[in-house]
Motif scaffolding. Structure first.
Motif, mmCIF file in Angstrom:
data_model
loop_
_atom_site.group_PDB
_atom_site.id
_atom_site.type_symbol
_atom_site.label_atom_id
_atom_site.label_comp_id
_atom_site.label_asym_id
_atom_site.label_seq_id
_atom_site.Cartn_x
_atom_site.Cartn_y
_atom_site.Cartn_z
ATOM 1 N N VAL A 119 -60.209 2.153 21.576
ATOM 2 C CA VAL A 119 -59.474 3.058 20.698
ATOM 3 C C VAL A 119 -59.980 4.486 20.868
ATOM 4 N N GLU A 120 -61.290 4.654 20.860
ATOM 5 C CA GLU A 120 -61.881 5.974 20.992
ATOM 6 C C GLU A 120 -61.575 6.587 22.357
ATOM 7 N N SER B 220 -57.897 7.575 22.590
ATOM 8 C CA SER B 220 -57.650 8.731 21.724
ATOM 9 C C SER B 220 -58.118 10.021 22.382
ATOM 10 N N LYS C 40 -55.419 12.911 23.980
ATOM 11 C CA LYS C 40 -55.462 14.265 23.422
ATOM 12 C C LYS C 40 -55.766 15.284 24.518
ATOM 13 N N ASP D 24 -53.601 14.063 15.550
ATOM 14 C CA ASP D 24 -54.717 13.150 15.300
ATOM 15 C C ASP D 24 -54.319 12.063 14.307
ATOM 16 N N HIS E 267 -52.782 8.572 15.326
ATOM 17 C CA HIS E 267 -53.677 7.482 15.740
ATOM 18 C C HIS E 267 -53.123 6.710 16.936
ATOM 19 N N THR E 268 -52.819 7.450 17.990
ATOM 20 C CA THR E 268 -52.232 6.841 19.183
ATOM 21 C C THR E 268 -53.141 5.780 19.788
ATOM 22 N N GLY E 269 -54.443 6.047 19.830
ATOM 23 C CA GLY E 269 -55.363 5.083 20.430
ATOM 24 C C GLY E 269 -55.340 3.746 19.721
ATOM 25 N N ARG E 270 -55.408 3.765 18.400
ATOM 26 C CA ARG E 270 -55.389 2.513 17.645
ATOM 27 C C ARG E 270 -54.054 1.791 17.822
ATOM 28 N N ALA F 124 -49.692 5.017 26.243
ATOM 29 C CA ALA F 124 -50.022 6.072 25.285
ATOM 30 C C ALA F 124 -49.268 7.361 25.600
#
Length: 452
Positions: free
Chosen positions: A147-148, A151, A155, A174, A177-180, A199
């Motif tokens: 996730v991190e 993200s 970005k 932010d 929360h695209t990563g999650r 993503a």
């Protein structure tokens, strides 16, 4: 000119499955690749699809049966109203590693074994939004490391590569929360690079929606022209030498087109030509849905409920689950993807997932300028329901779509237990669950009406 004769008949689901099985075995034989122990069982199709054209290759006309017993008779039954359904089980009927047709065994990407399901039953996070009566499946918490990483990468792409948004939009970016979102929807992605394919496309689609259609500069007026030019970033223009440079320069003219162009460039590097064409088709569907909604907005038309649902079958999330095989590092063959039964599964998955968006974004849209069309609003108007009753009726519509989706998936898995088909179906189901998880846990964007 000689008469070309009749066009060949469209292949059936059994014929498509058998043809693909034969093709894989023939290709292996032609390249001197020994078939691993047990692969014949993994390549098995039901008895009625054993016959394949002799031209497909030697010694492949009769594929032994044996996989049928591994296919589930159905997906989880619908949960009690107001209670989350059990997590989707992992019974082992999706091939992993090098043992299955169309799975990681045909991918050169490194793949770690997926994490085991937790021993304790899954529940919603403590701060999640709970819609009483909604039918959904819990999912494991997405891998925080992935996730991190997603993200940070997405970005960096948005800021450094395509200059997607101004500084005052950073909070909303932010908060998306695209990563999650992506890790929850694609837990089987072999690498972070595969997750980034999804993503970038998700962020680009969201930029087009916000900047062209919604309240970040969007308007129904002139939308068709903007969407057409943006679509050429996905489906490129083939023009004359005189005019081609002007079109290429136009792809950098605004943030949505820059996002589409860049995201598509990354996607086609990872995808097969068939997968890329499939995605372009589904994006054209999406843009058609945008245009229908915009036309109703311009004419102040409130559609009938069935008309709204027809629009939502196009203006929906379908482009996201349709690339689940690309993100997973394998390919569902085009002939199998195009079968009516598979198209029904994808349509129902997209429809159910989009009504989830209507439900969770209901209060957000009511608070926005203008009148936003969503299923509760249409139900209230067309069926003379109170706001609460219309919202509860929309929950029922979602639940019916979910049950139909699961039934159609189970029927297709039983009718065509080719591992790439079964894995794709599981991937779509996981995407549906991950999409709900993201809506349910994204309290930055969403809140629920005070109906309970």
């Amino acid at each position: 000119m000689p008469d070309p004769g009749l066009s060949p008949l469209q292949s059936s689901l059994p014929g498509a499955a058998a043809s693909f099985t034969a093709r894989v075995l023939a290709d292996a034989a032609a390249h001197g690749i020994a078939v691993p122990q047990g692969l014949a069982e993994a390549l098995t199709v039901p008895a009625e699809v054993r016959t394949v054209p002799a031209a497909a290759g030697p010694d492949v006309a009769d594929v032994p049966a044996g996989l049928t017993s591994e296919v589930p008779t159905g997906l989880p039954a619908a949960g009690t109203s107001g209670v989350a359904a059990p997590p989707r089980p992992d019974p082992g009927w999706v091939p992993r590693g090098p043992s299955g047709l169309g799975t990681a065994g045909l991918s050169l990407a490194p793949r770690a074994e997926p994490p085991a399901l937790p021993a304790e039953p899954l529940t919603a996070p403590a701060d999640a939004l709970i819609i009483p009566g909604l039918y959904w499946h819990p999912v494991p918490e997405p891998d925080p490391v992935r996730v991190e990483e997603v993200s940070l990468r997405v970005k960096s792409w948005a800021l450094d590569e395509i200059q997607l948004y101004p500084d005052d939009w950073e909070g909303d970016f932010d908060g998306f929360h695209t990563g999650r979102y992506m890790v929850a929807c694609h837990p089987d992605a072999p690498t972070v690079d595969h997750l980034m394919v999804a993503a970038r496309l998700m962020v680009a689609e969201n930029a087009v929606d916000d900047c062209y259609c919604e309240d970040l500069g969007g308007s129904p007026v002139g939308l068709g022209g903007r969407l057409l030019l943006a679509h050429t970033a996905l489906d490129p223009l083939h023009s004359t030498a005189e005019y081609q440079p002007a079109w290429a320069e136009s792809l950098h003219a605004d943030a949505p087109r820059r996002a589409y162009r860049s995201a598509m460039e990354y996607f086609v590097r990872q995808a097969t030509p068939s997968q890329a064409d499939r995605f372009r088709h589904d994006m054209a569907r999406l843009h058609l849905g945008y245009l229908a909604e915009a036309a109703w907005d311009e004419t102040n038309h409130v559609p009938e409920v069935w008309e709204y649902l027809a629009m939502r079958q196009f203006n929906n999330f379908r482009p996201c689950p349709t690339i689940t095989d690309t993100v997973g590092g394998y390919e569902l063959p085009a002939d199998l993807h195009a079968q009516p039964a598979m198209q029904r599964v994808l349509a129902l998955a997209g429809n159910a997932s989009t009504i989830v968006n209507d439900l969770y974004s209901y209060t957000k849209e009511l608070a926005s300028p203008g009148r936003h069309m969503n299923l509760p609003v249409v139900l209230a108007d067309r069926e003379s329901l109170s706001e609460k009753d219309a919202y509860l009726k929309a929950v029922e519509v979602h639940n019916d779509l979910m049950r139909d989706f699961e039934a159609a998936s189970a029927e297709l898995a039983a009718a065509c237990p080719v591992p790439s088909v079964v894995r794709f179906l599981k991937g779509v189901a996981v995407w549906v669950d991950g999409n709900h998880y993201w809506h349910q846990t994204n309290t930055y964007r969403y809140s629920l009406p005070d109906f309970w």
